[in-house]
Design a protein around this motif. Structure first.
Motif, PDB file in Angstrom:
ATOM      1  N   ALA A 270       0.837  -1.203   0.000  1.00 45.48           N
ATOM      2  CA  ALA A 270       0.000   0.000   0.000  1.00 45.48           C
ATOM      3  C   ALA A 270       0.873   1.255   0.000  1.00 45.48           C
ATOM      4  O   ALA A 270       0.584   2.231  -0.698  1.00 45.48           O
ATOM      5  CB  ALA A 270      -0.931  -0.005   1.212  1.00 45.48           C
ATOM      6  N   GLY A 271       1.976   1.184   0.781  1.00 47.95           N
ATOM      7  CA  GLY A 271       2.907   2.308   0.788  1.00 47.95           C
ATOM      8  C   GLY A 271       3.547   2.516  -0.575  1.00 47.95           C
ATOM      9  O   GLY A 271       3.722   3.649  -1.030  1.00 47.95           O
ATOM     10  N   GLY A 272       3.888   1.402  -1.240  1.00 48.67           N
ATOM     11  CA  GLY A 272       4.468   1.498  -2.576  1.00 48.67           C
ATOM     12  C   GLY A 272       3.493   2.082  -3.581  1.00 48.67           C
ATOM     13  O   GLY A 272       3.875   2.887  -4.443  1.00 48.67           O
ATOM     14  N   PHE A 273       2.230   1.683  -3.486  1.00 52.00           N
ATOM     15  CA  PHE A 273       1.210   2.234  -4.388  1.00 52.00           C
ATOM     16  C   PHE A 273       1.034   3.726  -4.147  1.00 52.00           C
ATOM     17  O   PHE A 273       0.927   4.517  -5.099  1.00 52.00           O
ATOM     18  CB  PHE A 273      -0.122   1.514  -4.168  1.00 52.00           C
ATOM     19  CG  PHE A 273      -1.246   2.054  -5.009  1.00 52.00           C
ATOM     20  CD1 PHE A 273      -1.343   1.725  -6.358  1.00 52.00           C
ATOM     21  CD2 PHE A 273      -2.196   2.903  -4.455  1.00 52.00           C
ATOM     22  CE1 PHE A 273      -2.374   2.246  -7.142  1.00 52.00           C
ATOM     23  CE2 PHE A 273      -3.234   3.418  -5.225  1.00 52.00           C
ATOM     24  CZ  PHE A 273      -3.313   3.082  -6.573  1.00 52.00           C
ATOM     25  N   PHE A 274       1.018   4.116  -2.875  1.00 50.15           N
ATOM     26  CA  PHE A 274       0.902   5.537  -2.532  1.00 50.15           C
ATOM     27  C   PHE A 274       2.096   6.318  -3.086  1.00 50.15           C
ATOM     28  O   PHE A 274       1.933   7.405  -3.659  1.00 50.15           O
ATOM     29  CB  PHE A 274       0.811   5.716  -1.013  1.00 50.15           C
ATOM     30  CG  PHE A 274       0.804   7.148  -0.567  1.00 50.15           C
ATOM     31  CD1 PHE A 274      -0.323   7.931  -0.731  1.00 50.15           C
ATOM     32  CD2 PHE A 274       1.939   7.705   0.012  1.00 50.15           C
ATOM     33  CE1 PHE A 274      -0.328   9.264  -0.322  1.00 50.15           C
ATOM     34  CE2 PHE A 274       1.947   9.031   0.420  1.00 50.15           C
ATOM     35  CZ  PHE A 274       0.809   9.810   0.258  1.00 50.15           C
ATOM     36  N   MET A 275       3.302   5.753  -2.931  1.00 44.84           N
ATOM     37  CA  MET A 275       4.500   6.429  -3.435  1.00 44.84           C
ATOM     38  C   MET A 275       4.499   6.509  -4.965  1.00 44.84           C
ATOM     39  O   MET A 275       5.020   7.457  -5.543  1.00 44.84           O
ATOM     40  CB  MET A 275       5.755   5.708  -2.954  1.00 44.84           C
ATOM     41  CG  MET A 275       6.141   6.004  -1.518  1.00 44.84           C
ATOM     42  SD  MET A 275       6.312   7.783  -1.207  1.00 44.84           S
ATOM     43  CE  MET A 275       7.514   8.248  -2.452  1.00 44.84           C
ATOM     44  N   THR A 276       3.887   5.516  -5.625  1.00 43.40           N
ATOM     45  CA  THR A 276       3.774   5.568  -7.088  1.00 43.40           C
ATOM     46  C   THR A 276       2.926   6.762  -7.510  1.00 43.40           C
ATOM     47  O   THR A 276       3.261   7.469  -8.478  1.00 43.40           O
ATOM     48  CB  THR A 276       3.162   4.266  -7.632  1.00 43.40           C
ATOM     49  OG1 THR A 276       4.001   3.163  -7.280  1.00 43.40           O
ATOM     50  CG2 THR A 276       3.016   4.326  -9.147  1.00 43.40           C
ATOM     51  N   CYS A 277       1.836   6.982  -6.792  1.00 44.75           N
ATOM     52  CA  CYS A 277       0.984   8.155  -7.077  1.00 44.75           C
ATOM     53  C   CYS A 277       1.755   9.453  -6.836  1.00 44.75           C
ATOM     54  O   CYS A 277       1.644  10.406  -7.621  1.00 44.75           O
ATOM     55  CB  CYS A 277      -0.276   8.111  -6.216  1.00 44.75           C
ATOM     56  SG  CYS A 277      -1.355   6.708  -6.551  1.00 44.75           S
ATOM     57  N   ILE A 278       2.530   9.478  -5.744  1.00 39.36           N
ATOM     58  CA  ILE A 278       3.342  10.658  -5.460  1.00 39.36           C
ATOM     59  C   ILE A 278       4.378  10.871  -6.557  1.00 39.36           C
ATOM     60  O   ILE A 278       4.624  12.005  -7.000  1.00 39.36           O
ATOM     61  CB  ILE A 278       4.031  10.528  -4.084  1.00 39.36           C
ATOM     62  CG1 ILE A 278       2.997  10.485  -2.958  1.00 39.36           C
ATOM     63  CG2 ILE A 278       5.017  11.668  -3.868  1.00 39.36           C
ATOM     64  CD1 ILE A 278       2.166  11.740  -2.826  1.00 39.36           C
ATOM     65  N   GLU A 279       4.983   9.779  -7.019  1.00 37.73           N
ATOM     66  CA  GLU A 279       5.996   9.885  -8.065  1.00 37.73           C
ATOM     67  C   GLU A 279       5.408  10.396  -9.376  1.00 37.73           C
ATOM     68  O   GLU A 279       6.082  11.105 -10.131  1.00 37.73           O
ATOM     69  CB  GLU A 279       6.664   8.532  -8.293  1.00 37.73           C
ATOM     70  CG  GLU A 279       7.802   8.248  -7.346  1.00 37.73           C
ATOM     71  CD  GLU A 279       8.918   9.277  -7.453  1.00 37.73           C
ATOM     72  OE1 GLU A 279       9.665   9.267  -8.446  1.00 37.73           O
ATOM     73  OE2 GLU A 279       9.026  10.118  -6.538  1.00 37.73           O
ATOM     74  N   LEU A 280       4.161  10.043  -9.661  1.00 36.69           N
ATOM     75  CA  LEU A 280       3.493  10.578 -10.846  1.00 36.69           C
ATOM     76  C   LEU A 280       3.375  12.093 -10.733  1.00 36.69           C
ATOM     77  O   LEU A 280       3.652  12.830 -11.691  1.00 36.69           O
ATOM     78  CB  LEU A 280       2.113   9.946 -11.003  1.00 36.69           C
ATOM     79  CG  LEU A 280       1.227  10.510 -12.132  1.00 36.69           C
ATOM     80  CD1 LEU A 280       1.907  10.349 -13.484  1.00 36.69           C
ATOM     81  CD2 LEU A 280      -0.127   9.828 -12.129  1.00 36.69           C
ATOM     82  N   LEU A 281       2.972  12.560  -9.562  1.00 35.53           N
ATOM     83  CA  LEU A 281       2.867  13.996  -9.334  1.00 35.53           C
ATOM     84  C   LEU A 281       4.234  14.665  -9.432  1.00 35.53           C
ATOM     85  O   LEU A 281       4.380  15.726 -10.055  1.00 35.53           O
ATOM     86  CB  LEU A 281       2.242  14.255  -7.959  1.00 35.53           C
ATOM     87  CG  LEU A 281       2.121  15.721  -7.518  1.00 35.53           C
ATOM     88  CD1 LEU A 281       1.221  16.493  -8.472  1.00 35.53           C
ATOM     89  CD2 LEU A 281       1.585  15.810  -6.091  1.00 35.53           C
ATOM     90  N   VAL A 282       5.242  14.037  -8.827  1.00 31.43           N
ATOM     91  CA  VAL A 282       6.593  14.598  -8.849  1.00 31.43           C
ATOM     92  C   VAL A 282       7.136  14.645 -10.271  1.00 31.43           C
ATOM     93  O   VAL A 282       7.803  15.604 -10.669  1.00 31.43           O
ATOM     94  CB  VAL A 282       7.530  13.783  -7.936  1.00 31.43           C
ATOM     95  CG1 VAL A 282       8.994  14.205  -8.130  1.00 31.43           C
ATOM     96  CG2 VAL A 282       7.132  13.960  -6.478  1.00 31.43           C
ATOM     97  N   ALA A 283       6.848  13.607 -11.080  1.00 24.33           N
ATOM     98  CA  ALA A 283       7.319  13.569 -12.460  1.00 24.33           C
ATOM     99  C   ALA A 283       6.813  14.774 -13.242  1.00 24.33           C
ATOM    100  O   ALA A 283       7.571  15.422 -13.978  1.00 24.33           O
ATOM    101  CB  ALA A 283       6.867  12.270 -13.126  1.00 24.33           C
ATOM    102  N   VAL A 284       5.529  15.080 -13.086  1.00 23.60           N
ATOM    103  CA  VAL A 284       4.937  16.224 -13.785  1.00 23.60           C
ATOM    104  C   VAL A 284       5.466  17.534 -13.198  1.00 23.60           C
ATOM    105  O   VAL A 284       5.825  18.462 -13.935  1.00 23.60           O
ATOM    106  CB  VAL A 284       3.401  16.174 -13.701  1.00 23.60           C
ATOM    107  CG1 VAL A 284       2.783  17.398 -14.379  1.00 23.60           C
ATOM    108  CG2 VAL A 284       2.867  14.896 -14.342  1.00 23.60           C
ATOM    109  N   LEU A 285       5.525  17.599 -11.874  1.00 27.28           N
ATOM    110  CA  LEU A 285       5.956  18.825 -11.210  1.00 27.28           C
ATOM    111  C   LEU A 285       7.396  19.173 -11.554  1.00 27.28           C
ATOM    112  O   LEU A 285       7.716  20.342 -11.808  1.00 27.28           O
ATOM    113  CB  LEU A 285       5.792  18.680  -9.693  1.00 27.28           C
ATOM    114  CG  LEU A 285       6.139  19.904  -8.849  1.00 27.28           C
ATOM    115  CD1 LEU A 285       5.239  21.077  -9.221  1.00 27.28           C
ATOM    116  CD2 LEU A 285       6.013  19.596  -7.360  1.00 27.28           C
ATOM    117  N   GLN A 286       8.279  18.173 -11.587  1.00 26.99           N
ATOM    118  CA  GLN A 286       9.678  18.447 -11.911  1.00 26.99           C
ATOM    119  C   GLN A 286       9.849  18.902 -13.351  1.00 26.99           C
ATOM    120  O   GLN A 286      10.700  19.738 -13.651  1.00 26.99           O
ATOM    121  CB  GLN A 286      10.528  17.208 -11.636  1.00 26.99           C
ATOM    122  CG  GLN A 286      10.776  16.946 -10.168  1.00 26.99           C
ATOM    123  CD  GLN A 286      11.447  18.121  -9.470  1.00 26.99           C
ATOM    124  OE1 GLN A 286      12.451  18.646  -9.951  1.00 26.99           O
ATOM    125  NE2 GLN A 286      10.892  18.549  -8.360  1.00 26.99           N
ATOM    126  N   ALA A 287       9.053  18.351 -14.265  1.00 21.26           N
ATOM    127  CA  ALA A 287       9.094  18.824 -15.653  1.00 21.26           C
ATOM    128  C   ALA A 287       8.652  20.285 -15.725  1.00 21.26           C
ATOM    129  O   ALA A 287       9.267  21.103 -16.430  1.00 21.26           O
ATOM    130  CB  ALA A 287       8.207  17.951 -16.535  1.00 21.26           C
TER     131      ALA A 287
END
Length: 248
Positions: free
Chosen positions: A212-229
């Motif tokens: 569940a933590g990994g799934f949550f972090m995947t969602c965060i990483e999606l946000l971070v991917a867009v935000l960093q771009a």
């Protein structure tokens, strides 16, 4: 863990053209990006289809919310292609980190962020020389007007380091560290899940929590991917804007 960031060669081992998993991911990200744009814009329609609409909205966002917002339309048109390249290039390489079977961003090691940062470095220096002239650009960048002459002894070296050293280094490190840390957290979460659930005992409950933590972090990483771009494209545009203004 070392193989995550320093994978073995897949092709041309021991040559300057060696290709490993990370290089393959970079090539794949570029090819997918080119394919999407080609499919969307090869035959543009007045009433666009879904893919054309999506691509036009994305380009419109970069144009209106980043480039024209900082540079205005006249100058912005000159640098829009570059900023779009930076935005979509960083984005697609970031998204590889949460793509099944790829699972690592090309920006999670310093090489690619450094390439993006150096191209922006060249872009904002080029913009200064082109738009305001070489001497005037360097004078504005290193010796801002309205400062007592005696302070230039301290100010010029500080401005030189800030403009020509700190900017590209900070751009590269910001992108690299964000993507590296995110990748490490995902690896830890899913590796723990694989290990704990594999025990088939009471610890498997903890494995569910790590998943569940990994799934949550995947969602965060999606946000971070867009935000960093977005951040990388925005800062690149701001640096260009600081180069083309008449005076600081």
């Amino acid at each position: 863990m070392d193989e995550e960031f320093f994978p073995p060669a897949l092709l041309f081992a021991g040559t300057p053209f060696e290709i490993n998993r990370l290089i393959m991911i970079r090539i794949l990200a570029v090819l997918v990006l080119m394919l999407i744009f080609w499919l969307a814009l090869r035959k543009p329609r007045v009433v666009p289809g879904k893919l054309q609409s999506l691509v036009e909205v994305a380009i419109g966002f970069v144009r209106d919310q980043i480039v024209y917002e900082q540079l205005g339309e006249r100058i912005g048109k000159k640098y829009l292609p570059y900023i779009c390249t930076v935005f979509f290039g960083v984005l697609f390489m970031n998204l590889a980190g949460i793509t099944p079977f790829l699972n690592v961003s090309s920006n999670a090691i310093i090489g690619m962020p450094l390439v993006f940062a150096l191209t922006t470095y060249v872009a904002f220096i080029y913009a200064g020389f082109r738009e305001v002239g070489g001497f005037k650009y360097l004078r504005n960048a290193l010796a801002p007007a309205g400062v007592p002459p005696v302070l230039y002894i301290l100010l010029v070296p500080i401005e030189f380091i800030n403009t020509f050293v700190v900017r590209p280094v900070s751009l590269a490190l910001r992108l690299f560290l964000n993507m590296m840390v995110g990748h490490l957290l995902l690896v830890l979460a899913f590796s723990a899940t694989w290990f704990l659930v594999g025990l088939f005992n009471a610890f498997s409950v903890i494995g569910v929590l790590t998943f569940a933590g990994g799934f949550f972090m995947t969602c965060i990483e999606l946000l971070v991917a867009v935000l960093q771009a977005y951040v990388f494209a925005l800062l690149s545009t701001i640096y260009i804007q600081s180069s083309v203004v008449e005076e600081h």
